[in-house]
Design a protein around this motif. Structure first.
Motif, PDB file in Angstrom:
ATOM      1  N   ASP A   1      59.277  -8.141   8.031  1.00 43.19           N
ATOM      2  CA  ASP A   1      58.467  -9.319   8.331  1.00 43.19           C
ATOM      3  C   ASP A   1      59.188 -10.171   9.360  1.00 43.19           C
ATOM      4  O   ASP A   1      60.416 -10.239   9.392  1.00 43.19           O
ATOM      5  CB  ASP A   1      58.241 -10.132   7.056  1.00 43.19           C
ATOM      6  N   SER A   2      58.417 -10.864  10.202  1.00 40.41           N
ATOM      7  CA  SER A   2      59.035 -11.712  11.221  1.00 40.41           C
ATOM      8  C   SER A   2      59.638 -12.967  10.613  1.00 40.41           C
ATOM      9  O   SER A   2      60.636 -13.489  11.099  1.00 40.41           O
ATOM     10  CB  SER A   2      58.008 -12.084  12.284  1.00 40.41           C
ATOM     11  N   ILE A   3      59.036 -13.490   9.541  1.00 40.45           N
ATOM     12  CA  ILE A   3      59.583 -14.655   8.858  1.00 40.45           C
ATOM     13  C   ILE A   3      59.661 -14.389   7.362  1.00 40.45           C
ATOM     14  O   ILE A   3      58.920 -13.561   6.826  1.00 40.45           O
ATOM     15  CB  ILE A   3      58.738 -15.926   9.112  1.00 40.45           C
ATOM     16  N   SER A   4      60.575 -15.083   6.721  1.00 40.67           N
ATOM     17  CA  SER A   4      60.751 -14.951   5.279  1.00 40.67           C
ATOM     18  C   SER A   4      60.998 -16.314   4.669  1.00 40.67           C
ATOM     19  O   SER A   4      61.386 -17.267   5.357  1.00 40.67           O
ATOM     20  CB  SER A   4      61.926 -14.020   4.955  1.00 40.67           C
ATOM     21  N   LEU A   5      60.800 -16.403   3.371  1.00 40.94           N
ATOM     22  CA  LEU A   5      61.100 -17.612   2.627  1.00 40.94           C
ATOM     23  C   LEU A   5      62.521 -17.512   2.093  1.00 40.94           C
ATOM     24  O   LEU A   5      62.925 -16.482   1.555  1.00 40.94           O
ATOM     25  CB  LEU A   5      60.123 -17.776   1.462  1.00 40.94           C
ATOM     26  N   TYR A   6      63.291 -18.600   2.249  1.00 45.98           N
ATOM     27  CA  TYR A   6      64.641 -18.664   1.708  1.00 45.98           C
ATOM     28  C   TYR A   6      64.671 -19.725   0.613  1.00 45.98           C
ATOM     29  O   TYR A   6      64.214 -20.852   0.818  1.00 45.98           O
ATOM     30  CB  TYR A   6      65.643 -19.026   2.802  1.00 45.98           C
ATOM     31  N   SER A   7      65.213 -19.362  -0.535  1.00 49.51           N
ATOM     32  CA  SER A   7      65.333 -20.312  -1.641  1.00 49.51           C
ATOM     33  C   SER A   7      66.796 -20.465  -2.020  1.00 49.51           C
ATOM     34  O   SER A   7      67.570 -19.505  -1.990  1.00 49.51           O
ATOM     35  CB  SER A   7      64.529 -19.833  -2.861  1.00 49.51           C
ATOM     36  N   LEU A   8      67.164 -21.701  -2.380  1.00 50.77           N
ATOM     37  CA  LEU A   8      68.543 -22.000  -2.742  1.00 50.77           C
ATOM     38  C   LEU A   8      68.589 -22.605  -4.127  1.00 50.77           C
ATOM     39  O   LEU A   8      67.943 -23.614  -4.412  1.00 50.77           O
ATOM     40  CB  LEU A   8      69.150 -22.967  -1.721  1.00 50.77           C
ATOM     41  N   GLY A   9      69.338 -21.967  -4.994  1.00 46.20           N
ATOM     42  CA  GLY A   9      69.535 -22.444  -6.358  1.00 46.20           C
ATOM     43  C   GLY A   9      70.705 -21.700  -6.961  1.00 46.20           C
ATOM     44  O   GLY A   9      71.063 -20.610  -6.502  1.00 46.20           O
ATOM     45  N   ASP A  10      71.361 -22.261  -7.955  1.00 43.46           N
ATOM     46  CA  ASP A  10      72.513 -21.624  -8.603  1.00 43.46           C
ATOM     47  C   ASP A  10      73.660 -21.376  -7.626  1.00 43.46           C
ATOM     48  O   ASP A  10      74.514 -20.532  -7.886  1.00 43.46           O
ATOM     49  CB  ASP A  10      72.148 -20.265  -9.235  1.00 43.46           C
ATOM     50  N   GLY A  11      73.656 -22.038  -6.463  1.00 38.57           N
ATOM     51  CA  GLY A  11      74.691 -21.780  -5.479  1.00 38.57           C
ATOM     52  C   GLY A  11      74.472 -20.506  -4.689  1.00 38.57           C
ATOM     53  O   GLY A  11      75.364 -20.048  -3.970  1.00 38.57           O
ATOM     54  N   VAL A  12      73.273 -19.928  -4.794  1.00 40.17           N
ATOM     55  CA  VAL A  12      72.958 -18.650  -4.143  1.00 40.17           C
ATOM     56  C   VAL A  12      71.688 -18.792  -3.315  1.00 40.17           C
ATOM     57  O   VAL A  12      70.740 -19.480  -3.715  1.00 40.17           O
ATOM     58  CB  VAL A  12      72.767 -17.531  -5.190  1.00 40.17           C
ATOM     59  N   VAL A  13      71.655 -18.132  -2.144  1.00 42.08           N
ATOM     60  CA  VAL A  13      70.475 -18.136  -1.292  1.00 42.08           C
ATOM     61  C   VAL A  13      69.808 -16.764  -1.367  1.00 42.08           C
ATOM     62  O   VAL A  13      70.453 -15.739  -1.121  1.00 42.08           O
ATOM     63  CB  VAL A  13      70.839 -18.435   0.181  1.00 42.08           C
ATOM     64  N   PHE A  14      68.524 -16.765  -1.700  1.00 46.70           N
ATOM     65  CA  PHE A  14      67.747 -15.529  -1.738  1.00 46.70           C
ATOM     66  C   PHE A  14      66.696 -15.553  -0.634  1.00 46.70           C
ATOM     67  O   PHE A  14      66.119 -16.600  -0.322  1.00 46.70           O
ATOM     68  CB  PHE A  14      67.063 -15.350  -3.095  1.00 46.70           C
ATOM     69  N   MET A  15      66.456 -14.385  -0.062  1.00 46.86           N
ATOM     70  CA  MET A  15      65.420 -14.219   0.955  1.00 46.86           C
ATOM     71  C   MET A  15      64.269 -13.424   0.327  1.00 46.86           C
ATOM     72  O   MET A  15      64.478 -12.341  -0.205  1.00 46.86           O
ATOM     73  CB  MET A  15      65.977 -13.470   2.175  1.00 46.86           C
ATOM     74  N   HIS A  16      63.063 -13.976   0.402  1.00 50.39           N
ATOM     75  CA  HIS A  16      61.904 -13.380  -0.248  1.00 50.39           C
ATOM     76  C   HIS A  16      60.987 -12.736   0.789  1.00 50.39           C
ATOM     77  O   HIS A  16      60.660 -13.349   1.811  1.00 50.39           O
ATOM     78  CB  HIS A  16      61.129 -14.450  -1.025  1.00 50.39           C
ATOM     79  N   LYS A  17      60.569 -11.512   0.523  1.00 54.42           N
ATOM     80  CA  LYS A  17      59.644 -10.813   1.404  1.00 54.42           C
ATOM     81  C   LYS A  17      58.209 -11.234   1.087  1.00 54.42           C
ATOM     82  O   LYS A  17      57.904 -11.744   0.009  1.00 54.42           O
ATOM     83  CB  LYS A  17      59.795  -9.296   1.225  1.00 54.42           C
ATOM     84  N   ALA A  18      57.319 -10.986   2.032  1.00 56.36           N
ATOM     85  CA  ALA A  18      55.921 -11.383   1.859  1.00 56.36           C
ATOM     86  C   ALA A  18      55.212 -10.499   0.837  1.00 56.36           C
ATOM     87  O   ALA A  18      54.290 -10.936   0.156  1.00 56.36           O
ATOM     88  CB  ALA A  18      55.195 -11.321   3.198  1.00 56.36           C
TER      89      ALA A  18
END
Length: 258
Positions: A82-99
């Protein structure tokens, strides 16, 4: 008066993070104190939130959309990326979510470690922000006061900013302006000052340098008596920075010009 759309009644937990999708003007993404992430069509007459299967262990305190980070094993032209993704930050960790639904998110530390050949214990992350408009770089704050800047899309380390000793609360990248001569980044932590970094000369090609560590910001803004929790650049005058602190004040210093 325009109608007000109520969304909270169908969402469990307190919403502590919000962001709009950059391409779908009706899509609002939210994060909760329970670690949940979801999306909702904010313009629908009957909004029905869609909750992700993935859940952070605790509060989601930052959500942002940006370019998809690519593992060095993949080709940039892979049609499945995907050209863009959602990034979430919690627990001191960054996750990248696919569409795609059902696809597990990626801990970006896995990409960072592989791209940079690191075998370190990843620092606890506390804040992140993409370079405005161009989004060629990602700045990530840590709980030890450091800010690491990576180039996109492979998350190659460019440099490290180390002028604080306590957790980074806020990163504010100056809005894009073709006339400006500096790439300014405002950094606030659990300490009371705000540090302004000029990044123009620091954002060189990653292959040209080894993770240089910079310890002296160009400007230090003083005045707050407790930690600064938010900084925002004016969209009209890019030399003006608004800061908000636990001391109960908001401050706008004299124009920041280099």
């Amino acid at each position: 008066m325009s109608p007000i759309q109520e969304l909270y009644k169908s969402i469990s937990g307190e919403i502590l993070a919000l962001t709009w999708h950059p391409q779908k003007e009706n899509m609002l993404t939210f994060g909760t104190d329970e670690g949940r992430i979801g999306t909702v069509d904010a313009l629908s007459p009957r909004p029905n939130p869609v909750i992700f299967d993935f859940k952070h262990r605790s509060t989601v305190y930052n959500l942002t959309y940006g370019p998809t980070a690519i593992n060095v094993d993949f080709e940039n032209g892979d049609e499945n990326i995907d050209s863009i993704s959602l990034y979430s930050l919690g627990d001191g960790v960054v996750f990248m979510h696919k569409a795609q639904r059902g696809v597990k998110p990626t801990n970006i530390e896995d990409i960072i470690a592989k791209t940079n050949n690191w075998e370190r214990k990843a620092p606890s992350r506390s804040e992140l922000v993409f370079q405005p408009v161009l989004q060629k770089f990602l700045a990530i704050g840590c709980d030890d006061g450091t800010v690491e800047i990576f180039s996109m899309p492979n998350l190659k380390i460019v440099c490290t900013l180390k002028s604080f000793q306590k957790l980074i609360q806020c990163l504010a990248w100056q809005p894009f302006d073709e006339k400006r001569t500096n790439d300014l980044l405002a950094v606030a932590s659990n300490e009371y000052d705000i540090h302004i970094w000029s990044l123009e000369e620091k954002l060189v090609k990653p292959s040209d340098m080894e993770n240089n560590v910079f310890t002296k910001p160009e400007t230090v803004l003083t005045g707050h008596k407790l930690r600064v929790i938010q900084c925002v650049w004016s969209p009209y005058d890019h030399t003006q920075l608004l800061s908000v602190s636990y001391d109960g004040t908001s401050q706008v210093p004299i124009s920041i010009i280099f």
